[in-house]
Design a protein around this motif. Structure first.
Motif, short mmCIF file in Angstrom:
data_model
loop_
_atom_site.label_atom_id
_atom_site.label_comp_id
_atom_site.label_asym_id
_atom_site.label_seq_id
_atom_site.Cartn_x
_atom_site.Cartn_y
_atom_site.Cartn_z
N LEU A 103 8.28 7.34 8.00
CA LEU A 103 7.38 6.28 8.46
C LEU A 103 6.26 6.85 9.32
CD1 LEU A 103 7.14 3.18 8.28
CD2 LEU A 103 8.38 3.06 10.43
N ARG A 104 6.61 7.79 10.19
CA ARG A 104 5.58 8.45 11.01
C ARG A 104 4.61 9.23 10.14
NH1 ARG A 104 6.34 5.04 14.31
NH2 ARG A 104 7.60 5.35 16.16
N PHE A 105 5.10 9.84 9.09
CA PHE A 105 4.23 10.55 8.16
C PHE A 105 3.25 9.57 7.51
CE2 PHE A 105 2.90 12.39 4.18
CZ PHE A 105 2.69 13.73 4.49
N LYS A 106 3.77 8.43 7.09
CA LYS A 106 2.93 7.40 6.47
C LYS A 106 1.85 6.92 7.43
CE LYS A 106 3.22 2.73 4.59
NZ LYS A 106 4.07 1.57 4.34
N GLN A 107 2.19 6.88 8.72
CA GLN A 107 1.24 6.43 9.75
C GLN A 107 0.35 7.57 10.24
OE1 GLN A 107 4.21 4.91 12.47
NE2 GLN A 107 3.93 2.82 11.72
N LYS A 108 0.45 8.72 9.61
CA LYS A 108 -0.33 9.92 9.92
C LYS A 108 -0.02 10.49 11.29
CE LYS A 108 -3.85 8.70 6.68
NZ LYS A 108 -5.10 8.16 6.37
N SER A 109 1.18 10.24 11.78
CA SER A 109 1.67 10.87 13.01
C SER A 109 2.56 12.03 12.59
CB SER A 109 2.47 9.86 13.85
OG SER A 109 1.67 8.79 14.24
N TYR A 110 1.92 13.04 12.02
CA TYR A 110 2.65 14.13 11.38
C TYR A 110 3.50 14.93 12.37
CZ TYR A 110 -0.90 13.04 7.90
OH TYR A 110 -1.72 12.39 7.02
N LYS A 111 2.93 15.21 13.53
CA LYS A 111 3.66 16.01 14.52
C LYS A 111 4.89 15.25 15.00
CE LYS A 111 3.09 18.57 18.78
NZ LYS A 111 2.22 18.95 19.87
N GLU A 112 4.75 13.96 15.26
CA GLU A 112 5.89 13.16 15.72
C GLU A 112 6.98 13.11 14.64
OE1 GLU A 112 6.87 8.69 17.41
OE2 GLU A 112 4.79 9.28 17.11
N GLY A 113 6.57 12.98 13.38
CA GLY A 113 7.54 12.98 12.28
C GLY A 113 8.31 14.29 12.23
N TYR A 114 7.62 15.40 12.43
CA TYR A 114 8.28 16.70 12.42
C TYR A 114 9.24 16.84 13.60
CZ TYR A 114 8.96 21.73 12.68
OH TYR A 114 9.51 22.99 12.77
N GLU A 115 8.82 16.36 14.76
CA GLU A 115 9.69 16.41 15.93
C GLU A 115 10.96 15.60 15.73
OE1 GLU A 115 9.37 18.44 18.49
OE2 GLU A 115 7.51 19.20 17.60
N ILE A 116 10.83 14.45 15.07
CA ILE A 116 12.01 13.62 14.77
C ILE A 116 12.95 14.37 13.85
CG2 ILE A 116 12.77 11.53 13.57
CD1 ILE A 116 10.19 10.18 14.64
N LEU A 117 12.40 15.03 12.83
CA LEU A 117 13.25 15.80 11.92
C LEU A 117 13.97 16.93 12.65
CD1 LEU A 117 10.97 16.05 8.75
CD2 LEU A 117 13.04 14.68 9.03
N LYS A 118 13.23 17.66 13.50
CA LYS A 118 13.84 18.77 14.23
C LYS A 118 14.93 18.28 15.18
CE LYS A 118 10.90 21.20 16.46
NZ LYS A 118 9.94 22.10 17.09
N SER A 119 14.66 17.21 15.91
CA SER A 119 15.62 16.74 16.90
C SER A 119 16.87 16.14 16.26
CB SER A 119 14.97 15.71 17.84
OG SER A 119 14.61 14.56 17.13
N ASN A 120 16.79 15.77 14.99
CA ASN A 120 17.95 15.23 14.29
C ASN A 120 18.55 16.22 13.31
OD1 ASN A 120 18.35 12.27 15.10
ND2 ASN A 120 16.13 12.48 14.87
#
Length: 187
Positions: A97-114
């Motif tokens: 969803l963050r990727f879709k919203q163009k918040s690419y860095k936040e999306g990556y951080e979510i993946l890393k933290s999980n």
């Protein structure tokens, strides 16, 4: 459901789930139905019920959620439900969803933290390349290489970085403005 008695059917369905212990019974179908009726909060909850017992269907559910409209109120409801869910798969959907919203860095951080799998991170990097976010993709791939997960994943990451460099080096401008409208024009 076929006769438009959605609320009645949903109540009977919840009773059946309670009685049988099959919490995901008919959940993907109800998620689809709620999504079509634009009751997105219930749709997300049904999809998460489905993912509890079928985590391998993550991509299917994520794809269904990603087609929801980008209206801020809807996105906020979806985000809050995904954040409150204890499921790890819900966090991966949130990253999409963050990727879709163009918040690419936040999306990556979510993946890393999980603790996303290396293949999931490589796919995220490929998605970043598809939207011309080369530097962010290189960062993801470099992190995979530096983590030293296993030789096969490191090799895939190096190969993806090579493809990024190749893409960045291809010249797409034409020096011949009259004949440049048609690529590989012999004229």
């Amino acid at each position: 459901v076929s006769n438009g008695k959605y609320d009645f059917a949903y109540e009977r369905l919840k009773e059946y789930r309670q009685k049988t212990g099959l919490n995901d019974f008919y959940s993907i179908e109800m998620g689809t139905l709620f999504g079509m009726r634009m009751v997105y909060d219930k749709a997300i909850q049904e999809y998460l019920l489905f993912l509890e017992t079928h985590p391998q269907q993550l991509q299917t559910i994520s794809d269904r959620i990603m087609v929801y409209p980008d209206i801020p109120d809807i996105m906020n409801v979806i985000t809050s439900i995904l954040l409150e869910s204890p499921l790890q798969t819900s966090k991966f959907i949130l990253a999409d969803l963050r990727f879709k919203q163009k918040s690419y860095k936040e999306g990556y951080e979510i993946l890393k933290s999980n603790e996303a799998s290396p293949i999931m991170l490589i796919n995220y990097a490929k998605d970043l390349v598809s939207v011309n976010e080369y530097m962010k993709a290189e960062k993801v791939l470099t992190d995979i290489i530096n983590s030293g997960v296993n030789e096969q994943m490191v090799t895939k990451a190096v190969f993806e970085i090579a493809k990024i460099f190749e893409t960045k080096m291809i010249i797409t401008s034409s020096d011949l403005p009259l004949s440049g409208f048609y690529p590989h024009n012999s004229f």
